[in-house]
Write a protein that holds these residues in place. Structure first.
Motif, PDB file in Angstrom:
ATOM      1  N   ALA A 143       0.793  -1.323  -0.044  1.00 39.12           N
ATOM      2  CA  ALA A 143       0.020  -0.133  -0.002  1.00 39.12           C
ATOM      3  C   ALA A 143       0.891   1.406   0.172  1.00 39.12           C
ATOM      4  CB  ALA A 143      -0.776   0.087   1.121  1.00 39.12           C
ATOM      5  N   ALA A 144       2.058   1.151   0.524  1.00 42.02           N
ATOM      6  CA  ALA A 144       3.008   2.358   0.628  1.00 42.02           C
ATOM      7  C   ALA A 144       4.036   2.447  -0.646  1.00 42.02           C
ATOM      8  CB  ALA A 144       3.410   2.562   1.933  1.00 42.02           C
ATOM      9  N   HIS A 145       4.099   3.306  -1.299  1.00 40.10           N
ATOM     10  CA  HIS A 145       5.388   3.606  -2.249  1.00 40.10           C
ATOM     11  C   HIS A 145       6.131   4.673  -1.904  1.00 40.10           C
ATOM     12  CE1 HIS A 145       2.691   1.269  -5.577  1.00 40.10           C
ATOM     13  NE2 HIS A 145       3.160   0.612  -4.334  1.00 40.10           N
ATOM     14  N   ASP A 146       6.367   5.285  -1.156  1.00 41.70           N
ATOM     15  CA  ASP A 146       7.351   6.300  -0.717  1.00 41.70           C
ATOM     16  C   ASP A 146       7.642   6.332   0.858  1.00 41.70           C
ATOM     17  OD1 ASP A 146       5.599   8.437   1.156  1.00 41.70           O
ATOM     18  OD2 ASP A 146       4.381   8.064  -0.801  1.00 41.70           O
ATOM     19  N   TYR A 147       8.780   6.711   1.219  1.00 40.20           N
ATOM     20  CA  TYR A 147       9.167   6.536   2.833  1.00 40.20           C
ATOM     21  C   TYR A 147       8.265   7.051   3.656  1.00 40.20           C
ATOM     22  CZ  TYR A 147      12.001   6.717   6.693  1.00 40.20           C
ATOM     23  OH  TYR A 147      12.419   6.495   8.146  1.00 40.20           O
ATOM     24  N   GLN A 191      20.614  -4.765   9.571  1.00 39.42           N
ATOM     25  CA  GLN A 191      20.215  -3.050   8.856  1.00 39.42           C
ATOM     26  C   GLN A 191      18.705  -3.109   9.163  1.00 39.42           C
ATOM     27  OE1 GLN A 191      22.737  -2.274   5.337  1.00 39.42           O
ATOM     28  NE2 GLN A 191      23.154  -0.568   6.572  1.00 39.42           N
ATOM     29  N   THR A 192      17.902  -3.968   8.899  1.00 39.89           N
ATOM     30  CA  THR A 192      16.374  -3.891   9.078  1.00 39.89           C
ATOM     31  C   THR A 192      16.188  -3.799  10.474  1.00 39.89           C
ATOM     32  OG1 THR A 192      16.264  -4.870   7.107  1.00 39.89           O
ATOM     33  CG2 THR A 192      14.182  -4.591   8.241  1.00 39.89           C
ATOM     34  N   GLU A 193      16.690  -4.433  11.007  1.00 41.36           N
ATOM     35  CA  GLU A 193      16.511  -4.272  12.955  1.00 41.36           C
ATOM     36  C   GLU A 193      16.848  -3.072  13.299  1.00 41.36           C
ATOM     37  OE1 GLU A 193      14.891  -6.663  14.576  1.00 41.36           O
ATOM     38  OE2 GLU A 193      14.559  -7.540  12.574  1.00 41.36           O
ATOM     39  N   LEU A 194      18.021  -2.428  12.814  1.00 45.69           N
ATOM     40  CA  LEU A 194      18.449  -1.061  13.154  1.00 45.69           C
ATOM     41  C   LEU A 194      17.465  -0.201  12.610  1.00 45.69           C
ATOM     42  CD1 LEU A 194      20.607   0.674  14.510  1.00 45.69           C
ATOM     43  CD2 LEU A 194      21.881   0.575  12.244  1.00 45.69           C
ATOM     44  N   PHE A 195      17.019  -0.410  11.698  1.00 47.68           N
ATOM     45  CA  PHE A 195      15.823   0.725  10.997  1.00 47.68           C
ATOM     46  C   PHE A 195      14.766   0.689  11.915  1.00 47.68           C
ATOM     47  CE2 PHE A 195      12.053   0.391   8.660  1.00 47.68           C
ATOM     48  CZ  PHE A 195      11.976   1.715   8.184  1.00 47.68           C
ATOM     49  N   LYS A 196      14.065  -0.627  12.412  1.00 47.94           N
ATOM     50  CA  LYS A 196      13.109  -0.784  13.317  1.00 47.94           C
ATOM     51  C   LYS A 196      13.065  -0.158  14.566  1.00 47.94           C
ATOM     52  CE  LYS A 196      11.581  -4.936  13.478  1.00 47.94           C
ATOM     53  NZ  LYS A 196      11.657  -6.610  13.465  1.00 47.94           N
ATOM     54  N   VAL A 239      17.331   4.270   0.295  1.00 49.19           N
ATOM     55  CA  VAL A 239      18.506   3.704   0.074  1.00 49.19           C
ATOM     56  C   VAL A 239      19.700   4.077   0.995  1.00 49.19           C
ATOM     57  CG1 VAL A 239      19.201   5.622  -1.760  1.00 49.19           C
ATOM     58  CG2 VAL A 239      20.237   3.176  -2.017  1.00 49.19           C
ATOM     59  N   ALA A 240      20.749   3.078   1.187  1.00 53.68           N
ATOM     60  CA  ALA A 240      21.856   3.481   1.801  1.00 53.68           C
ATOM     61  C   ALA A 240      22.887   3.931   1.050  1.00 53.68           C
ATOM     62  CB  ALA A 240      22.366   2.341   2.822  1.00 53.68           C
ATOM     63  N   ALA A 241      23.467   5.138   0.934  1.00 57.42           N
ATOM     64  CA  ALA A 241      24.510   5.585  -0.036  1.00 57.42           C
ATOM     65  C   ALA A 241      25.027   6.867   0.168  1.00 57.42           C
ATOM     66  CB  ALA A 241      23.881   5.609  -1.367  1.00 57.42           C
ATOM     67  N   PRO A 242      26.178   7.308  -0.027  1.00 56.25           N
ATOM     68  CA  PRO A 242      26.499   8.724   0.134  1.00 56.25           C
ATOM     69  C   PRO A 242      25.549   9.772  -0.322  1.00 56.25           C
ATOM     70  CG  PRO A 242      28.204   7.275  -0.713  1.00 56.25           C
ATOM     71  CD  PRO A 242      26.933   6.475  -0.929  1.00 56.25           C
ATOM     72  N   THR A 251      18.101   8.937   0.702  1.00 51.60           N
ATOM     73  CA  THR A 251      19.076   8.221   1.201  1.00 51.60           C
ATOM     74  C   THR A 251      18.425   8.048   2.778  1.00 51.60           C
ATOM     75  OG1 THR A 251      20.470   9.943   2.171  1.00 51.60           O
ATOM     76  CG2 THR A 251      20.717   8.823  -0.147  1.00 51.60           C
ATOM     77  N   PHE A 252      18.914   6.954   3.593  1.00 53.32           N
ATOM     78  CA  PHE A 252      18.683   6.993   4.906  1.00 53.32           C
ATOM     79  C   PHE A 252      19.179   8.373   5.684  1.00 53.32           C
ATOM     80  CE2 PHE A 252      18.478   2.347   4.063  1.00 53.32           C
ATOM     81  CZ  PHE A 252      17.377   2.098   4.728  1.00 53.32           C
ATOM     82  N   LYS A 253      20.073   8.870   5.311  1.00 53.15           N
ATOM     83  CA  LYS A 253      20.553  10.026   5.897  1.00 53.15           C
ATOM     84  C   LYS A 253      19.648  11.176   5.515  1.00 53.15           C
ATOM     85  CE  LYS A 253      24.352  13.253   6.164  1.00 53.15           C
ATOM     86  NZ  LYS A 253      25.884  13.460   5.554  1.00 53.15           N
ATOM     87  N   GLU A 254      19.124  11.248   4.635  1.00 53.14           N
ATOM     88  CA  GLU A 254      18.160  12.276   4.232  1.00 53.14           C
ATOM     89  C   GLU A 254      16.814  12.269   5.052  1.00 53.14           C
ATOM     90  OE1 GLU A 254      17.180  13.291   0.021  1.00 53.14           O
ATOM     91  OE2 GLU A 254      18.564  11.983  -0.479  1.00 53.14           O
ATOM     92  N   VAL A 255      16.349  10.874   5.438  1.00 48.71           N
ATOM     93  CA  VAL A 255      15.302  10.790   6.246  1.00 48.71           C
ATOM     94  C   VAL A 255      15.641  10.809   7.839  1.00 48.71           C
ATOM     95  CG1 VAL A 255      14.065   9.640   4.539  1.00 48.71           C
ATOM     96  CG2 VAL A 255      15.382   8.314   5.849  1.00 48.71           C
ATOM     97  N   GLY A 256      16.743  11.195   8.159  1.00 48.96           N
ATOM     98  CA  GLY A 256      17.266  11.302   9.383  1.00 48.96           C
ATOM     99  C   GLY A 256      17.554   9.891  10.373  1.00 48.96           C
ATOM    100  N   LEU A 257      18.187   8.791   9.103  1.00 52.22           N
ATOM    101  CA  LEU A 257      18.459   7.616  10.073  1.00 52.22           C
ATOM    102  C   LEU A 257      19.946   7.378   9.345  1.00 52.22           C
ATOM    103  CD1 LEU A 257      15.355   5.472   9.053  1.00 52.22           C
ATOM    104  CD2 LEU A 257      16.049   6.751  11.359  1.00 52.22           C
TER     105      LEU A 257
END
Length: 321
Positions: free
Chosen positions: A133-137, A165-170, A221-224, A235-241
């Motif tokens: 159901a969800a297609h964006d962060y 990495q998913t567990e860290l994300f969670k 995505v995890a990238a510089p 990126t994960f950095k952009e969303v505060g992770l």
């Protein structure tokens, strides 16, 4: 006389080993891939195997040994004879994440291998089946928070980088999704694309073709920085992770005790292979960045990544079920 005999024997042994290393290789070289065919580890291994074989003057045969989040193949590689005829592909899963969480894995990633070279650094990505159901962060996290425990995610195996990495994300987002481990990224991707599992944390090279075919939807995505192939994916950095914003690596290891002359020959062979325009293009098309560092640099990288994931396991109190 006895002491002189021992010294002469030792000198002869060293000389024989040196001659052996100089002649290497005189038969095909086995390259263990500790995951099933179809995943990123397998892709990178097969891209490098043929040109490495040409550089060495012998064929390099890829041998997939899947299971235990890469632990089965890595353990077999660590126990191989240190003669250069059994090498293995090293990943963050096999040299950091899995050993950090699995105390019974049977090998030490720092002391039981001789690092040769890091071939490439690779972004990691969360992607979902198009029917999810969800297609964006933003909507992805909102849905997981709204429906805790309802959804599941696939990974290449328990203790692998996708799992940790998913567990860290969670833990950082306070969401709960159930982990479904597989025997490699290939089988996991098949089920996510097929709709049996809705979510996957994967290395980009194996997921990207499905994303380009619109059979998977990229979320984060995890990238510089944002990738040219996925300009709309943050990126994960952009969303505060930022702690999750870690790239994978794919390198080559030999068993500990492998002669330096052999290590140097394989290193030179991989470097030569990476200079081939077709090889460079194929790796970069996956979204990966070519590294090609020294054995010492790769050893330092493995040590650092292992410490990071030991910290993640301790902080999140993770354990294999």
């Amino acid at each position: 006389m006895h002491r002189r005999t021992l010294i002469a024997f030792a000198a002869a042994t060293l000389a024989t080993g040196s001659v052996f290393a100089q002649a290497y290789p005189t038969k095909p070289v086995r390259l263990i891939v500790p995951f099933a065919p179809g995943g990123t580890t397998d892709i990178i291994a097969r891209v490098i195997a043929e040109p490495l074989g040409r550089a060495l003057g012998q064929s390099v045969v890829v041998d997939n040994k899947a299971g235990a989040g890469g632990g089965i193949g890595a353990l077999e590689a660590s126990r191989a004879a240190p003669d250069g005829y059994t090498l293995s592909v090293a990943t963050v899963s096999t040299t950091a994440a899995n050993p950090a969480i699995n105390k019974k894995i049977g090998y030490d990633p720092v002391t039981d291998f001789a690092p040769i070279i890091n071939i490439a650094a690779t972004p990691n990505i969360i992607a979902v089946n198009p029917k999810f159901a969800a297609h964006d962060y933003k909507s992805f996290v909102a849905l997981l928070k709204k429906e805790p425990g309802k959804h599941s995610y696939a990974s290449s195996g328990a203790g692998g980088i996708g799992h940790l990495q998913t567990e860290l994300f969670k833990s950082l987002t306070n969401v709960f999704v159930t982990h479904i481990p597989y025997r490699g990224a290939g089988p996991a991707l098949n089920d996510v694309v097929g709709g049996q599992v809705p979510i996957m944390f994967d290395n980009l090279p194996s997921a990207l073709p499905f994303i380009q075919q619109k059979r998977l939807i990229p979320i984060v995505v995890a990238a510089p920085s944002r990738l040219p192939s996925l300009p709309d994916t943050p990126t994960f950095k952009e969303v505060g992770l930022e702690p999750v914003n870690r790239m994978a690596y794919y390198g080559i290891l030999a068993p500990k005790g492998t002669p330096k002359e052999i290590i140097d020959k394989v290193h030179a062979g991989v470097k030569k292979a990476l200079e081939e325009p077709a090889v460079k293009k194929r790796i970069e098309e996956t979204g990966s960045l070519i590294v090609g560092n020294t054995p010492e640099q790769f050893a330092d990288q493995i040590k650092a990544e292992y410490e990071i994931y030991k910290g993640v396991v301790a902080k999140q109190k993770l354990a294999l079920q």
